[in-house]
Every structure is written in C-alpha cells, then in structure tokens.
Design a protein around this motif. Structure first.
Motif, PDB file in Angstrom:
ATOM      1  N   THR A   1       1.399   5.952 -25.083  1.00 23.12           N
ATOM      2  CA  THR A   1       2.471   6.689 -25.203  1.00 23.12           C
ATOM      3  C   THR A   1       3.172   6.772 -23.937  1.00 23.12           C
ATOM      4  OG1 THR A   1       0.884   8.404 -24.057  1.00 23.12           O
ATOM      5  CG2 THR A   1       0.876   8.431 -26.408  1.00 23.12           C
ATOM      6  N   GLU A   2       3.006   5.614 -23.190  1.00 22.58           N
ATOM      7  CA  GLU A   2       3.797   5.480 -22.131  1.00 22.58           C
ATOM      8  C   GLU A   2       3.629   6.753 -20.927  1.00 22.58           C
ATOM      9  OE1 GLU A   2       7.528   4.359 -22.953  1.00 22.58           O
ATOM     10  OE2 GLU A   2       6.587   2.231 -23.958  1.00 22.58           O
ATOM     11  N   SER A   3       2.563   7.233 -20.779  1.00 24.94           N
ATOM     12  CA  SER A   3       2.193   8.635 -19.915  1.00 24.94           C
ATOM     13  C   SER A   3       1.484   8.184 -18.866  1.00 24.94           C
ATOM     14  CB  SER A   3       1.419   9.520 -20.935  1.00 24.94           C
ATOM     15  OG  SER A   3       2.255   9.690 -22.201  1.00 24.94           O
ATOM     16  N   ILE A   4       1.397   9.289 -18.009  1.00 26.22           N
ATOM     17  CA  ILE A   4       0.279   9.301 -17.002  1.00 26.22           C
ATOM     18  C   ILE A   4      -0.801  10.300 -17.249  1.00 26.22           C
ATOM     19  CG2 ILE A   4       0.012  10.049 -14.469  1.00 26.22           C
ATOM     20  CD1 ILE A   4       2.893   9.851 -13.939  1.00 26.22           C
ATOM     21  N   VAL A   5      -2.220   9.699 -17.069  1.00 29.98           N
ATOM     22  CA  VAL A   5      -3.485  10.272 -17.305  1.00 29.98           C
ATOM     23  C   VAL A   5      -4.172  10.189 -15.937  1.00 29.98           C
ATOM     24  CG1 VAL A   5      -5.643  10.153 -18.651  1.00 29.98           C
ATOM     25  CG2 VAL A   5      -3.439   9.581 -19.671  1.00 29.98           C
ATOM     26  N   VAL A   6      -4.981  11.268 -15.892  1.00 29.27           N
ATOM     27  CA  VAL A   6      -5.787  11.321 -14.684  1.00 29.27           C
ATOM     28  C   VAL A   6      -7.200  11.463 -15.221  1.00 29.27           C
ATOM     29  CG1 VAL A   6      -6.387  12.822 -12.580  1.00 29.27           C
ATOM     30  CG2 VAL A   6      -3.916  12.335 -13.231  1.00 29.27           C
TER      31      VAL A   6
ATOM     32  N   ARG B   1       4.643   7.810  -9.564  1.00 26.04           N
ATOM     33  CA  ARG B   1       5.351   8.337 -10.612  1.00 26.04           C
ATOM     34  C   ARG B   1       6.669   7.928 -10.790  1.00 26.04           C
ATOM     35  NH1 ARG B   1       9.057  11.766 -11.112  1.00 26.04           N
ATOM     36  NH2 ARG B   1       9.616  12.042  -9.070  1.00 26.04           N
ATOM     37  N   ILE B   2       7.339   7.584  -9.899  1.00 22.62           N
ATOM     38  CA  ILE B   2       8.621   7.012 -10.077  1.00 22.62           C
ATOM     39  C   ILE B   2       8.661   5.812 -10.712  1.00 22.62           C
ATOM     40  CG2 ILE B   2      10.782   6.246  -9.020  1.00 22.62           C
ATOM     41  CD1 ILE B   2      10.142   8.525  -6.940  1.00 22.62           C
TER      42      ILE B   2
ATOM     43  N   GLY C   1       2.354   2.867 -18.758  1.00 27.07           N
ATOM     44  CA  GLY C   1       1.197   3.739 -19.056  1.00 27.07           C
ATOM     45  C   GLY C   1       0.701   3.842 -17.520  1.00 27.07           C
ATOM     46  N   MET C   2       0.207   4.765 -17.067  1.00 30.05           N
ATOM     47  CA  MET C   2      -0.530   4.729 -15.793  1.00 30.05           C
ATOM     48  C   MET C   2      -1.708   5.906 -15.854  1.00 30.05           C
ATOM     49  SD  MET C   2       1.254   5.336 -11.968  1.00 30.05           S
ATOM     50  CE  MET C   2       2.183   3.929 -12.017  1.00 30.05           C
ATOM     51  N   VAL C   3      -2.819   5.168 -15.257  1.00 35.98           N
ATOM     52  CA  VAL C   3      -4.031   6.143 -15.278  1.00 35.98           C
ATOM     53  C   VAL C   3      -4.313   5.953 -13.823  1.00 35.98           C
ATOM     54  CG1 VAL C   3      -6.253   6.327 -16.012  1.00 35.98           C
ATOM     55  CG2 VAL C   3      -4.565   5.590 -17.426  1.00 35.98           C
ATOM     56  N   LEU C   4      -4.545   7.365 -13.235  1.00 38.98           N
ATOM     57  CA  LEU C   4      -4.990   7.481 -11.854  1.00 38.98           C
ATOM     58  C   LEU C   4      -6.656   7.989 -11.983  1.00 38.98           C
ATOM     59  CD1 LEU C   4      -2.244   9.459 -10.191  1.00 38.98           C
ATOM     60  CD2 LEU C   4      -2.682   7.235 -10.284  1.00 38.98           C
ATOM     61  N   VAL C   5      -7.886   7.267 -11.417  1.00 33.83           N
ATOM     62  CA  VAL C   5      -8.880   7.419 -11.515  1.00 33.83           C
ATOM     63  C   VAL C   5      -9.713   7.742 -10.192  1.00 33.83           C
ATOM     64  CG1 VAL C   5     -11.111   6.820 -12.574  1.00 33.83           C
ATOM     65  CG2 VAL C   5      -8.855   5.820 -13.474  1.00 33.83           C
ATOM     66  N   GLY C   6     -10.510   8.776 -10.170  1.00 33.17           N
ATOM     67  CA  GLY C   6     -11.169   8.883  -8.861  1.00 33.17           C
ATOM     68  C   GLY C   6     -12.379  10.208  -8.865  1.00 33.17           C
ATOM     69  N   ASN C   7     -12.493  10.352  -7.651  1.00 33.98           N
ATOM     70  CA  ASN C   7     -13.382  11.608  -7.607  1.00 33.98           C
ATOM     71  C   ASN C   7     -12.543  12.966  -7.803  1.00 33.98           C
ATOM     72  OD1 ASN C   7     -12.285  12.244  -5.184  1.00 33.98           O
ATOM     73  ND2 ASN C   7     -13.966  11.379  -3.990  1.00 33.98           N
ATOM     74  N   ASN C   8     -13.093  14.066  -7.754  1.00 29.56           N
ATOM     75  CA  ASN C   8     -12.518  15.546  -7.706  1.00 29.56           C
ATOM     76  C   ASN C   8     -11.014  15.537  -6.914  1.00 29.56           C
ATOM     77  OD1 ASN C   8     -14.227  16.449  -9.661  1.00 29.56           O
ATOM     78  ND2 ASN C   8     -15.721  17.231  -8.295  1.00 29.56           N
TER      79      ASN C   8
ATOM     80  N   LEU D   1       5.146  16.395  -9.584  1.00 33.34           N
ATOM     81  CA  LEU D   1       4.027  15.109  -9.927  1.00 33.34           C
ATOM     82  C   LEU D   1       3.176  15.893 -10.992  1.00 33.34           C
ATOM     83  CD1 LEU D   1       2.852  12.286  -9.442  1.00 33.34           C
ATOM     84  CD2 LEU D   1       1.664  13.354  -7.641  1.00 33.34           C
ATOM     85  N   PHE D   2       2.642  16.822 -10.902  1.00 35.53           N
ATOM     86  CA  PHE D   2       1.530  17.392 -11.613  1.00 35.53           C
ATOM     87  C   PHE D   2       2.220  17.663 -13.237  1.00 35.53           C
ATOM     88  CE2 PHE D   2      -0.769  21.040 -13.902  1.00 35.53           C
ATOM     89  CZ  PHE D   2      -2.081  20.237 -13.664  1.00 35.53           C
ATOM     90  N   SER D   3       3.399  17.968 -13.258  1.00 35.74           N
ATOM     91  CA  SER D   3       3.958  18.327 -14.352  1.00 35.74           C
ATOM     92  C   SER D   3       4.237  16.856 -15.240  1.00 35.74           C
ATOM     93  CB  SER D   3       5.394  18.998 -14.459  1.00 35.74           C
ATOM     94  OG  SER D   3       6.373  18.097 -13.940  1.00 35.74           O
ATOM     95  N   ARG D   4       3.934  15.632 -14.459  1.00 35.36           N
ATOM     96  CA  ARG D   4       4.113  14.397 -15.298  1.00 35.36           C
ATOM     97  C   ARG D   4       2.822  14.033 -15.946  1.00 35.36           C
ATOM     98  NH1 ARG D   4       8.704  15.803 -12.822  1.00 35.36           N
ATOM     99  NH2 ARG D   4      10.452  14.491 -13.192  1.00 35.36           N
TER     100      ARG D   4
END
Length: 317
Positions: A107-112, A202-203, A211-218, A236-239
C-alpha cells in the motif's frame, strides 16, 4: 582439484599444513562450501585464499593455513554436536509482523512496529527481506542517528557506494534511486532517530511512493505522540497508516519454537515459558535451546538440559 603447491613438506608441521590445504580443496571441489564463504569466515580476501590454495601466495602462508585449520576444527565440532536448529520460526507474532511489512510495501504506507525487546522483531525483519524483492533494511544507532548518517546508511544498503556525504545531494540521489521501485525501507532500532531524521524519512516515503516501516522499542512510538505531539509531530503521526505494539512474548510463540526444535513435554514447555518471560524473551529462549541442544548431542532436549543451559548462560552474564 585445486593445486595445493603452496607448501612443500619439509617437516611434520609442513605435512600437517599441506593436509589442511588438501582438505579445504576437497570441500570446495565437492561444492560442500564455496571458497568465497570460507574466505569470509576466516577474514581474508577470496583472492588471497585462492593464491594460498594454488601456491601463488608470495608471503608466508602459515598464518592463513592456521586460520583454515581453525575453520576445519570448528566445522568438525558443529558436526559432532548436531543441533536441529530450524532457523527462522514463523510464530504468531512473526506472522503479524510479516503481514504488517507486506501491508506497508503493497500500500506504499508508513507502519510503526514497537514494543518489548526479544519478541522476534529483528529476526522477522531479516526473514521478510530475504524472501521479498526490493526490501532494504538499515539499523539506527547512536552513531547513525543523525540525518546525514541515516541517509548514508540507506544509500549503502541500496548499493550506492559512491553516494555523496552531504545531506542535500544524498537525499536527492536516494529519492531518484527509490522512485518506481515499489520497494520497502525498514529502519530497525528507529527509537534512536531524532525528529529531523524522522521528518526526512516521511518526506522520502511520500515523494518516492515506497513503503516504510519504523521498528523499535516503545520510544519510537511515544516520541511521535504523548506530550511531544505538537503540530510538527502531528503531521508525522498522521502519515502512519498502521501501528503494531508488541509488549510481551506470547505463549503461542513459545509453543511454535518448541515444536520447531522438537522439544515436547509439559515440564519442558513450562521451563521454556518461564525463560521467555525473562528480559530478552525469545532471544534468551533461543540461546538456551541452542546450548541445550549442544549438551544433548543429538538426543532429546530435556527439562534438565534446559535448566543447565540457562544456568550456564546466566553464569556468563
């Protein structure tokens, strides 16, 4: 067969070295292992190894032959202690992460993806990258948290060895490389990144359609929300299209790992669940099972072996 003429036997020691080279050559000729893989595992260049095996090495090859002897000994030790290591195990959590990664790419989206350490996040990222095209994974760290360093890590992962080292030109060449790729950028340990770097990512995602996935701790999630959710962070959060919080190891994950390792019995399962609830979770559990498998020497992994292995690991900490 590779010509082993680098050493002319003059003593028992020389005979031993020639024997090592011949054994290595036989393994390569039998395609049991590649020469490039051996070179990597003993930390020499493939050309150096080739020269040694073919008697063309100009310097004294003894040090390299000793490395090869150590490599053979470790190979034999692994064979003498067969572990039924299943490799990557598709746990319930791993399946959820896999689905999230696929969603981001398709979906060419950002996922956390965020949460506890040791629940299998990083291993799943590696497996997704291995089994899918145009997936690039970088790992942030204190030394790679700045905007320029993060972009340069992405450029290296993309194979852009001659990428510029200043952030403007660097961002432009990365965007050009990613456009139309239908790929996925994964940033592991993304909690190390500051706001300017996150905003640049984000830009980059929006302009390239990847697509972009950010992975980490809380922290990777709370730094986008919470008390710092001002207008900039809200943008940023809205994306972020999807968020996955994983806060503890699932019992179903432990059962999947036990099944993959052929460890049965309620007592063994209880021990493994207890281990998985400690700091490190599945990472500690996997290390414990691997050591228990070495102790078992091909036999069944028992409760006692698991406890012995855990005690050994705790002693070394």
């Amino acid at each position: 067969m590779t010509n082993v003429i680098g050493l002319t036997p003059k003593s028992n020691s020389d005979d031993k070295h020639v024997n090592v080279l011949m054994r290595i050559s036989r393994l390569i000729d039998a395609k049991s292992v590649s020469s490039s893989q051996i070179a990597k595992e003993i930390s020499v260049s493939p050309s150096t190894l080739s020269q040694v095996l073919n008697g063309l090495y100009k310097a004294d090859p003894v040090k390299i032959v000793e490395k090869l002897e150590n490599w053979l000994r470790m190979r034999e030790q692994r064979s003498a202690n067969p572990s039924v290591d299943p490799g990557f195990v598709m746990t319930v959590t791993a399946k959820q992460i896999m689905d999230d990664l696929a969603y981001a790419q398709i979906t060419e989206s950002i996922v956390v993806i965020y949460g506890a350490s040791g629940v299998g996040k990083s291993k799943t990222l590696d497996e997704y990258q291995r089994t899918n095209n145009n997936v690039w994974k970088v790992t942030a760290s204190p030394s790679r948290s700045s905007l320029t360093e993060c972009l340069y890590e992405i450029a290296m992962e993309l194979g852009m060895d001659q990428a510029p080292r200043t952030k403007g030109p660097l961002a432009r060449v990365i965007r050009q490389r990613l456009k139309g790729s239908e790929g996925l950028i994964i940033v592991d340990e993304a909690d190390h990144l500051d706001y300017p770097t996150l905003e640049e990512l984000r830009i980059l995602q929006e302009e390239t359609g990847i697509g972009m996935v950010l992975v980490g701790n809380n922290k990777v999630y709370t730094q986008l929300t919470g008390g710092r959710r001002n207008e900039d962070f809200a943008r940023l959060f809205s994306r972020i299209a999807k968020k996955r919080g994983i806060h503890k190891t699932k019992v179903a994950d432990v059962r999947a790992i036990a099944e993959a390792w052929h460890v049965g019995g309620s007592t063994e399962m209880n021990v493994m669940i207890q281990i998985s609830e400690r700091p490190g979770g599945l990472r500690l559990l996997t290390k414990t099972i691997k050591l228990a498998a070495m102790f078992a020497k091909g036999a069944v992994i028992t409760e006692q072996l698991l406890r012995t292995a855990l005690a050994e690991l705790e002693t070394n900490e």
